[in-house]
Enzyme design. Structure first.
Site, short mmCIF file in Angstrom:
data_model
loop_
_atom_site.label_atom_id
_atom_site.label_comp_id
_atom_site.label_asym_id
_atom_site.label_seq_id
_atom_site.Cartn_x
_atom_site.Cartn_y
_atom_site.Cartn_z
N HIS A 1 103.90 98.17 21.71
CA HIS A 1 104.41 97.83 20.35
C HIS A 1 104.95 96.22 20.36
O HIS A 1 104.72 95.67 19.43
CB HIS A 1 105.95 98.69 20.10
CG HIS A 1 106.43 98.47 19.15
ND1 HIS A 1 107.81 97.71 18.92
CD2 HIS A 1 106.16 98.91 17.74
CE1 HIS A 1 108.22 97.62 17.94
NE2 HIS A 1 107.40 98.36 17.07
N GLU B 1 101.68 94.17 19.62
CA GLU B 1 101.63 94.43 18.19
C GLU B 1 102.42 93.22 17.44
O GLU B 1 101.86 92.78 16.66
CB GLU B 1 101.64 95.92 17.62
CG GLU B 1 101.63 95.93 16.27
CD GLU B 1 102.83 96.63 15.65
OE1 GLU B 1 103.35 96.25 14.69
OE2 GLU B 1 103.34 97.73 16.13
N HIS B 2 103.64 93.25 17.65
CA HIS B 2 104.48 92.45 16.92
C HIS B 2 104.08 91.07 16.81
O HIS B 2 104.16 90.24 16.11
CB HIS B 2 105.90 92.39 17.34
CG HIS B 2 106.75 93.54 16.71
ND1 HIS B 2 107.80 93.09 15.78
CD2 HIS B 2 106.51 95.03 16.52
CE1 HIS B 2 108.33 94.48 15.32
NE2 HIS B 2 107.51 95.36 15.47
N GLU C 1 114.91 96.74 15.29
CA GLU C 1 114.18 97.88 14.89
C GLU C 1 114.62 99.18 15.80
O GLU C 1 114.61 100.29 15.37
CB GLU C 1 112.65 97.44 15.34
CG GLU C 1 111.75 98.58 14.69
CD GLU C 1 110.34 98.12 14.84
OE1 GLU C 1 109.57 99.16 15.11
OE2 GLU C 1 110.09 96.91 14.68
#
Length: 263
Positions: A67, A70-71, A142
């Site tokens: 993740h 991806e960011h 997040e």
């Protein structure tokens, strides 16, 4: 010729032609030509997700590595990739699941230019330590936001009750402690090994010829040379449940109930 590598298939629901091929560097390519449509949609998938807890035979990767990577993939030395999409009237996004990472765009114009942008963004890793620190703060917020979402809290609680050891019981984004251990060097190593063309799948639907899409995929450069197809090893997991029932008290008016069956 590019077309010699295209295999024509029939889409089972509406009977449209779908083409399958492999780029010269090993990327799997699927194209559904739709000449009567105005909009083009594309997704570039990476066979690397939250279940991939090891990079090689070495130690464990920090939770949330897929993740996190991806960011940072949209941060480039020449600017933010989303700004490039916006300037062309396109919409881009990305997401990470337990099994893969996806990068998407939709547009009505400049489809080939946007496809080049998508492929180029995933090929290049250009994030420095400052960029990683900035993204770490965003991901921490997040994680906090999802911790305040009763639907997500219930879903994660269900998985943690069903599974004893399988990494599907861990949050895709990781934890504040785990993402603190992720740095630019680790992300660069993961990118070189997992964002290799042989570990990518490109799917495009819209008014683009299959041969044109394959030509753009052929132009994708290598992402390091050390990587390849991700062969995910099975995770041993007992058949028994970890817990039969979990309850969490939250200040909400409508209760959320989740029922799971371990198979």
């Amino acid at each position: 010729m590019t077309h010699e590598r295209l295999t024509r298939l029939r889409e089972p629901l509406v009977g449209r032609a779908v083409y399958r091929a492999r780029s010269r560097r090993g990327m799997e390519v699927w194209v559904a030509p739709m000449p009567d449509f105005a909009r083009t949609a594309a997704v570039l998938g990476v066979r690397f997700g939250a279940l991939d807890t090891r990079l090689a035979a070495g130690g464990l990767l920090p939770l949330g590595t897929a993740h996190f990577l991806e960011h940072v993939m949209f941060q480039k030395e020449d600017g933010d990739v989303f700004a490039v999409y916006d300037a062309r009237g396109a919409a881009g996004n990305a997401f990470t699941t337990w099994t893969w990472t996806g990068f998407v765009f939709t547009c009505c114009e400049d489809a080939e230019a946007n496809l080049d942008t998508l492929l180029g963004a995933v090929r290049r890793f250009e994030v420095d330590a400052a960029g990683v620190d900035r993204e770490r703060r965003i991901i921490a917020r997040e994680i906090a936001a999802y911790a305040d979402d009763p639907a997500w809290r219930g879903y994660v609680a269900l998985l943690r009750a069903l599974y004893r050891r399988h990494p599907v019981r861990e949050d895709i984004a990781g934890t504040p402690a785990s993402i603190a251990r992720i740095d630019a060097a680790l992300l660069a190593e993961v990118h070189a090994r997992r964002y290799h063309p042989r570990n990518l799948v490109l799917a495009v639907a819209g008014p683009l010829a299959a041969g044109r899409v394959l030509a753009r995929a052929d132009a994708l450069g290598r992402s390091g040379g050390r990587g390849g197809r991700n062969r995910r090893a099975p995770h041993p997991e007992p058949r028994s449940l970890r817990r039969r029932e979990v309850r969490e008290a939250l200040p909400i008016a409508r209760p959320h109930v989740w029922l799971g069956v371990k198979d």
